[in-house]
Design a protein around this motif. Sequence first.
Motif, PDB file in Angstrom:
ATOM      1  N   PRO A 149       0.837  -1.218   0.000  1.00 17.22           N
ATOM      2  CA  PRO A 149       0.000   0.000   0.000  1.00 17.22           C
ATOM      3  C   PRO A 149       0.865   1.258   0.000  1.00 17.22           C
ATOM      4  O   PRO A 149       1.756   1.399   0.833  1.00 17.22           O
ATOM      5  CB  PRO A 149      -0.801  -0.127   1.301  1.00 17.22           C
ATOM      6  N   GLY A 168      -4.599   3.745   0.824  1.00 15.45           N
ATOM      7  CA  GLY A 168      -4.244   2.986  -0.365  1.00 15.45           C
ATOM      8  C   GLY A 168      -3.343   3.796  -1.273  1.00 15.45           C
ATOM      9  O   GLY A 168      -2.730   4.770  -0.863  1.00 15.45           O
ATOM     10  N   CYS A 172      -2.640  -0.509  -5.067  1.00 16.92           N
ATOM     11  CA  CYS A 172      -3.811  -1.211  -4.551  1.00 16.92           C
ATOM     12  C   CYS A 172      -4.616  -1.890  -5.644  1.00 16.92           C
ATOM     13  O   CYS A 172      -5.430  -2.762  -5.365  1.00 16.92           O
ATOM     14  CB  CYS A 172      -4.700  -0.240  -3.773  1.00 16.92           C
ATOM     15  N   LEU A 177      -5.948  -2.692  -0.448  1.00 17.61           N
ATOM     16  CA  LEU A 177      -5.783  -1.574   0.475  1.00 17.61           C
ATOM     17  C   LEU A 177      -5.044  -2.026   1.730  1.00 17.61           C
ATOM     18  O   LEU A 177      -4.604  -3.175   1.834  1.00 17.61           O
ATOM     19  CB  LEU A 177      -7.154  -1.002   0.835  1.00 17.61           C
TER      20      LEU A 177
END
Length: 271
Positions: A149, A168, A172, A177
Amino acid sequence: MFTHTIAQASTESGTHKAELQTKVVQALKPLLPAHALLYQLEDTVPYECDGLTAYRERPLVVALPETEAQVAAVLRTCHALNVAVVARGAGTGLSGGAMPHALGVTMSLAKFNRILKVDPLSRTAVVQAGVRNLAISEAAAPFGLYYAPDPSSQIACTIGGNVAENSGGVHCLKYGLTVHNIHKVKGFTMSGEAIEFGADALDVSGLDLLSVLIGSEGMLAVTTEVTVKLVPKPQLARCIMASFDDIRKAGDAVAAIIAWPQLVLMPLRWF
């Protein structure tokens, strides 16, 4: 008469806030080092907002605990005084998640900035809440791993704030996320009780409370320690630029690439 009433109410409100501040400061002084308790105007102004600068509120007190025992003690004391506590990371968020309470305490986890362990075999890292997002990848780099992330503020934002906001980034698209890259979170409830969500294992029985905690903006617990998932660094990364004469064609191209089973999809950056 109406103007006089407003002025009187404002004076009473200011008096109440000053009295409450004195009460909270006196209660927290025995729990924290002098440099870790801020309540003067010039010291608390920097904490009046996060990245959403359109809204500002000066906190009553700012606490900067250095140990988990101090976190628990501050939370227990504020709970007993019925004073709100707002947890704060690096303050880079744009949603107002670290917005202070005018009659509350802002608790900064900035001093919880140690990487406790990087385990290349289990592909995990155990870090404190104040560790910067990018610092995790830097620590894992010698093992050919990184933390996926990647918020745009990853050079400054902290993992505790990422957990609070379920942050995120462009990666992602492939890796998910924050909620998809966390194994375990340790912290404290608002009453100062130690609590743990998730596990070191890939899966755990019972209710999935970890996914409830992540993204809750600190409403369920104050995060102090996080076990994150690490992934192998890609062997190759290339930037591709494409132009289209129609926006629908561009969208269809993205969908087709994502759906292509033979393609080992790297995160895409669209300019």
